[in-house]
Design a protein around this motif. Structure first.
Motif, PDB file in Angstrom:
ATOM      1  N   GLY A  47      -6.629   3.938   6.735  1.00  0.00           N
ATOM      2  CA  GLY A  47      -7.192   2.576   6.273  1.00  0.00           C
ATOM      3  C   GLY A  47      -8.406   2.661   5.364  1.00  0.00           C
ATOM      4  N   ALA A  48      -9.291   3.586   5.644  1.00  0.00           N
ATOM      5  CA  ALA A  48     -10.514   3.800   4.716  1.00  0.00           C
ATOM      6  C   ALA A  48      -9.896   4.070   3.309  1.00  0.00           C
ATOM      7  CB  ALA A  48     -11.317   4.792   5.291  1.00  0.00           C
ATOM      8  N   ARG A  49      -8.967   4.981   3.169  1.00  0.00           N
ATOM      9  CA  ARG A  49      -8.491   5.163   1.737  1.00  0.00           C
ATOM     10  C   ARG A  49      -7.760   3.918   1.394  1.00  0.00           C
ATOM     11  NH1 ARG A  49      -6.027   9.432   4.172  1.00  0.00           N
ATOM     12  NH2 ARG A  49      -7.390  11.145   4.248  1.00  0.00           N
ATOM     13  N   LYS A  50      -7.096   3.324   1.867  1.00  0.00           N
ATOM     14  CA  LYS A  50      -6.424   1.905   1.494  1.00  0.00           C
ATOM     15  C   LYS A  50      -7.690   0.935   0.947  1.00  0.00           C
ATOM     16  CE  LYS A  50      -1.994   2.030   3.879  1.00  0.00           C
ATOM     17  NZ  LYS A  50      -1.217   1.629   4.912  1.00  0.00           N
ATOM     18  N   GLU A  53      -9.185   2.251  -2.327  1.00  0.00           N
ATOM     19  CA  GLU A  53      -8.230   1.977  -3.334  1.00  0.00           C
ATOM     20  C   GLU A  53      -8.326   0.631  -3.891  1.00  0.00           C
ATOM     21  OE1 GLU A  53      -4.452   3.470  -2.267  1.00  0.00           O
ATOM     22  OE2 GLU A  53      -4.932   5.599  -2.333  1.00  0.00           O
ATOM     23  N   LYS A  54      -8.485  -0.299  -2.808  1.00  0.00           N
ATOM     24  CA  LYS A  54      -8.476  -1.696  -3.029  1.00  0.00           C
ATOM     25  C   LYS A  54      -9.489  -2.071  -3.717  1.00  0.00           C
ATOM     26  CE  LYS A  54      -7.545  -6.139  -0.806  1.00  0.00           C
ATOM     27  NZ  LYS A  54      -7.363  -6.916   0.500  1.00  0.00           N
ATOM     28  N   ASN A  55     -10.551  -1.532  -3.416  1.00  0.00           N
ATOM     29  CA  ASN A  55     -11.986  -1.835  -3.905  1.00  0.00           C
ATOM     30  C   ASN A  55     -12.172  -1.443  -5.350  1.00  0.00           C
ATOM     31  OD1 ASN A  55     -12.628  -3.554  -1.755  1.00  0.00           O
ATOM     32  ND2 ASN A  55     -13.817  -1.647  -0.662  1.00  0.00           N
ATOM     33  N   ALA A  56     -11.233  -0.387  -5.679  1.00  0.00           N
ATOM     34  CA  ALA A  56     -11.300   0.313  -6.763  1.00  0.00           C
ATOM     35  C   ALA A  56     -10.535  -0.420  -8.076  1.00  0.00           C
ATOM     36  CB  ALA A  56     -10.815   1.730  -7.031  1.00  0.00           C
ATOM     37  N   ARG A  57      -9.815  -1.404  -7.777  1.00  0.00           N
ATOM     38  CA  ARG A  57      -9.119  -2.098  -8.582  1.00  0.00           C
ATOM     39  C   ARG A  57      -9.886  -3.062  -9.224  1.00  0.00           C
ATOM     40  NH1 ARG A  57      -3.268  -2.271  -5.633  1.00  0.00           N
ATOM     41  NH2 ARG A  57      -2.881  -0.094  -5.304  1.00  0.00           N
TER      42      ARG A  57
END
Length: 57
Positions: A47-50, A53-57
């Motif tokens: 969940g932390a990885r997702k 990734e979502k915040n990096a976009r």
């Protein structure tokens, strides 16, 4: 192994509690199953990885 994603304070606390439970169970013996707790930790990290990734976009 992939680098550790950034964790929130709640995620760190949850992983700490699960790790403590794993340690407590391991004191009971080597035949004790820890898979359920390990899956919970993995789910938190996924969940932390997702989120990262979502915040990096």
């Amino acid at each position: 192994m992939a680098p550790q994603p950034p964790l929130t304070a709640a995620e760190k606390a949850r992983i700490g509690l699960l790790t403590a439970r794993m340690c407590k169970r391991s004191l009971a013996g080597e035949s004790v199953h820890l898979g359920d707790l390990q899956r919970k930790v993995d789910r938190i990290l996924d969940g932390a990885r997702k989120r990262a990734e979502k915040n990096a976009r």
